[in-house]
Each structure stands twice: as structure tokens, then as C-alpha cells.
Design an enzyme around this catalytic site. Structure first.
Site, PDB file in Angstrom:
ATOM      1  N   LYS A 199     -24.690  43.235  87.519  1.00  0.00           N
ATOM      2  CA  LYS A 199     -25.251  42.557  86.351  1.00  0.00           C
ATOM      3  C   LYS A 199     -26.687  42.935  86.030  1.00  0.00           C
ATOM      4  CE  LYS A 199     -22.589  38.323  86.664  1.00  0.00           C
ATOM      5  NZ  LYS A 199     -22.710  36.921  87.091  1.00  0.00           N
ATOM      6  N   GLY A 352     -27.895  44.972 100.517  1.00  0.00           N
ATOM      7  CA  GLY A 352     -26.681  45.031 101.354  1.00  0.00           C
ATOM      8  C   GLY A 352     -25.719  46.153 100.995  1.00  0.00           C
ATOM      9  N   GLY A 375     -32.915  40.002  99.371  1.00  0.00           N
ATOM     10  CA  GLY A 375     -33.673  39.327  98.309  1.00  0.00           C
ATOM     11  C   GLY A 375     -35.157  39.665  98.347  1.00  0.00           C
TER      12      GLY A 375
HETATM   13  C1  3PG Z   1     -31.232  37.243 103.781  1.00  0.00           C
HETATM   14  O1  3PG Z   1     -30.219  37.422 104.451  1.00  0.00           O
HETATM   15  O2  3PG Z   1     -31.339  37.642 102.618  1.00  0.00           O
HETATM   16  C2  3PG Z   1     -32.417  36.591 104.417  1.00  0.00           C
HETATM   17  O3  3PG Z   1     -32.194  36.388 105.773  1.00  0.00           O
HETATM   18  C3  3PG Z   1     -32.802  35.329 103.708  1.00  0.00           C
HETATM   19  O4  3PG Z   1     -31.761  34.397 103.795  1.00  0.00           O
HETATM   20  P1  3PG Z   1     -31.680  33.221 102.715  1.00  0.00           P
HETATM   21  O5  3PG Z   1     -31.285  33.867 101.426  1.00  0.00           O
HETATM   22  O6  3PG Z   1     -30.635  32.274 103.234  1.00  0.00           O
HETATM   23  O7  3PG Z   1     -33.053  32.593 102.627  1.00  0.00           O
END
Ligand code: 3PG
Ligand code: MG
Length: 397
Positions: A199, A352, A375
Site C-alpha cells: 500500500k 521483514g 517499524g
Molecule cells: C518489532 O518487532 O517491530 C519491534 O520489536 C517492536 O514491536 P512492537 O511493534 O510490538 O512495538
């Protein structure tokens, strides 16, 4: 950005005999049986821990695992499998301490304990001051080494950085920032970014931020489909966000105004269904039928982009350009991955799906830097100052 580096404190002998609290990101994927399916983050966290042990510190390490409910321990939330895996890698046994917030445990210099999932502590998520105060009392030196969680301002990533006597960056956090700075702040040009994914909406701010900086912005996946629409092409039934045509057009215009380019695919690989055994047909981008789904960039487009990547000075990669999980639609991503591997450019990759593609094509060693952040990596690409760096910079002042 200025921050205290834990490596400097160790080199100056300032960690000897001290209680060192390391916040790592050990949030690894697990299968239904709780087994760790991918341990990159565990491996990447060991250098800080080893550095602290070698410096003669009493070492505590913690992390979150998943998103548990605070104050309600469930066995699947436990860091025990992570401690076991890390122990195997370090050749020592690592005890896991539960209910540790009040400091009812002992750790001597040269010892290492893992403090149970920090998201079980009440007040962690919202960074409650009472929790932050207690966390700060557990240590002499707080080491933030959790790049993957550097975009969160929680008790163990932010509150403790304010309350601990000393707060510094661990080697992983520092290396991530150094690599990202090298790629984005003062890059060897041309700087080419690949931003792909389903997206535009989730990556719009990244596209807008990069459009001000990069020389080439390669889009892929559903994002490319929206850009194809913006370029007046038909995309059949392909995933796209027609609502964001205006934004896509603005990104193209911003790039053009700087003499830079968003290359629009000239050929694509289509199917009639989203399935691993759907028949794949290569088509000119102008020939996409009403019932087609675009699942990859075509071979001409891939070859052209590969040639550009080989000429690049710096490459930033986030997102596969096609459905590379299906053999018939993996060519674009594979060609891009190989071009990055063969390019002499400094390359940095994160996210990822990107890491899965890097592993699939075995190019780990040929990528300049592979980020452990999901993130967090994306927020850096958006041009944001992550809370981790804001607070560590403040504590270094
Ligand atoms: C992730 O896997 O992106 C980080 O460990 C952060 O995890 P969260 O999005 O649960 O804060
Ligand atoms: Mg997550």
C-alpha cells in the site's frame, strides 16, 4: 546526533563493577510450539552483552516479546526460550528473573541475568513515572541497544533513559544509526531507494520524505500499481489505491522538479488469480487487461532497474517488488536482489519481507547493512527523530 556510546564507557573502564541494564530487542518470531523460527535479533544483541561482561559489569538484559497484557503473565509471554537460545550462542546459562521491578534479585560483576518480558510490567507501555523511577534505580548505566523498538517511548526504552544515572547507546543501536546516517545524511550519489509493498498509504510519508533526497525512487508491488495508474496506465484488477493518485502524482512531480525519477514499469508479469500456480504472462505495461492482476515487474523493467542499481553510489531497500513467495512471480525481486549484491554501492536494507528476500537469495554478505528494525527502520526513512535518540542526545548534553 550526539549520544554517549557504551563502547566508549567500557574502553574508559567506567563499566567495571557497575550494574548495567541493557534494553535489547529480542522480539523474535516463534511458531505455535513457542520455538524461535528466526534468531537474527538475538545474535545482533549479543555484542553489547558480551561487551558489558568483558568490561566487568553486573549485567541485566531485558526485552519485550510480543504484546502481552501488563500484569498478567502467561507462559507464552516468557523470554525463557530466548534466554535458552542466547545461552546456547554464548556458551553459558542465562537465568530468567521474574517480577524484577523492585530489584529483589542479585547479579554480581561478571554475571548475566535476563529480566522477564518487560511489557509485563504495569506502566511499561504508557511509560508511567512510577515505573520509570524504579527502573532507573536498578542500574548505574542504562544501555539502549533495542533499535527495533527505538520508535517506541515506553518505560524500558524511554522512561529509564531519563531516570538512570547514565544513559547511553549500545553498539547495535549506534551501528544502525551510523549506517542509516551514511545512507541518507551524506550519501555517495546517485542515491537510489526501492520502496515496495502493498500500500501507498502505509508508506506515503516515506515516499514523500525520500522524494526530497533520492536520485531514483523505485516503487514496487501495490505501490507501483498506484503509480502506474497515476502515469495513465491500466492495471486491471491489481491491488492499488485510487484515492492516493493525487499523492502519487505529487511524488512523481517532486522528483521530476529535482531532475530525479520514479521509473514506471514498462513491462509486468500478470496472472488471472492470486495463486502460486496461476499462469504467469509477461505483458507490456500498456497491454494489461481488465481481468489481470499484476504480480511482478517484467524482465525488461527488472533488467533496466538492475543496470541503474549497479551504477548507484548508495541503495536503500525496503520491500520486494513482486510476489516473490511464488516462483512464477519472483523474478523481479530476485534480479533486484542480485543487482544490489553485485553493485559496489553502499546498501542498507530493512523490513521483514525484505529480510526474507535477502535470505531467500542468499545475499546477506553482499548487503552493506541489514537493519534489525521493522517499524523503527521505516520511521527513520520517514525522516523522524526516534524517541530513543532524542532522549539519549538529551542525556549526553
Ligand atoms: C518489532 O518487532 O517491530 C519491534 O520489536 C517492536 O514491536 P512492537 O511493534 O510490538 O512495538
Ligand atoms: Mg511488531
Amino acid at each position: 546526533m550526539q549520544f554517549i556510546r557504551f563502547s566508549d564507557l567500557c574502553a574508559q573502564g567506567k563499566a567495571k563493577g557497575q550494574r548495567v541494564f541493557i534494553r535489547a530487542d529480542l522480539n523474535v518470531p516463534q511458531n505455535d510450539a513457542g520455538e524461535i523460527t528466526e534468531d537474527t535479533r538475538i545474535r545482533a544483541s549479543i555484542p553489547a552483552i558480551q561487551m558489558a561482561l568483558d568490561a566487568g559489569a553486573a549485567v541485566m538484559v531485558t526485552s519485550h516479546l510480543g504484546r502481552p497484557t501488563e500484569g498478567a503473565f502467561k507462559p507464552e509471554d516468557s523470554l525463557a526460550p530466548v534466554a535458552a537460545r542466547m545461552g546456547e550462542l554464548m556458551g553459558r546459562s542465562i537465568p530468567v528473573v521474574a517480577n524484577w521491578v523492585d530489584g529483589d534479585f542479585a547479579v554480581a560483576p561478571g554475571e548475566l541475568v535476563m529480566l522477564e518480558n518487560c511489557r509485563l510490567n504495569v506502566g511499561e507501555k504508557k511509560n508511567k513515572p512510577e515505573l520509570a523511577a524504579k527502573l532507573g534505580q536498578l542500574c548505574d548505566i542504562f544501555v539502549h541497544d533495542a533499535f527495533g523498538t527505538a520508535h517506541r517511548a515506553e518505560g524500558s526504552t524511554y522512561g529509564i533513559a531519563e531516570t538512570a544515572p547514565i544513559a547511553c547507546a549500545g553498539p547495535l543501536l549506534a551501528a544502525e544509526m551510523d549506517a542509516i546516517g551514511k545512507a541518507l545524511a551524506n550519501p555517495k550519489r546517485p542515491l537510489i531507494a526501492i520502496v515496495a509493498g502493498s500500500k501507498v498509504s502505509t508508506k506515503l510519508t516515506i515516499l514523500q520524505a525520500l522524494a526530497k533526497n533520492v536520485d531514483g525512487l523505485i516503487v514496487g508491488g501495490g505501490i507501483a500499481n498506484t503509480f502506474m495508474l497515476a502515469a495513465g496506465l491500466k492495471i486491471g484488477k491489481s491491488l492499488a489505491e485510487p484515492d492516493l493518485l493525487g499523492e502519487a502524482t505529487a511524488v512523481i512531480a517532486a522528483m521530476k522538479a529535482r531532475g530525479a525519477e520514479v521509473p514506471i514499469p514498462e513491462d509486468v508479469v500478470c496472472a488471472k488469480a492470486f495463486s502460486p500456480d496461476a499462469e504467469a504472462t509477461v505483458k507490456a505495461a500498456t497491454d494489461v487487461a481488465d481481468d489481470d492482476l499484476i504480480l511482478d515487474i517484467g524482465p525488461k523493467t527488472a533488467a533496466k532497474l538492475a543496470a541503474q542499481l549497479k551504477q548507484a553510489g548508495t541503495i536503500v531497500w525496503n520491500g520486494p517488488v513482486g510476489v516473490f513467495e511464488f516462483a512464477a512471480f519472483e523474478n523481479g525481486t530476485k534480479v533486484i536482489a542480485q543487482a544490489i549484491a553485485e553493485s559496489s554501492a553502499f546498501s542498507i536494507a530493512g523490513g521483514g519481507d525484505t529480510l526474507a528476500a535477502i535470505a531467500k537469495y542468499g545475499i546477506e554478505k553482499q548487503v552493506g547493512y541489514i537493519s534489525t528494525g521493522g517499524g523503527a527502520f521505516l520511521e527513520v526513512l520517514e525522516g523522524k527523530t526516534l524517541p530513543a535518540f532524542e532522549v539519549l542526545a538529551r542525556r549526553a548534553a
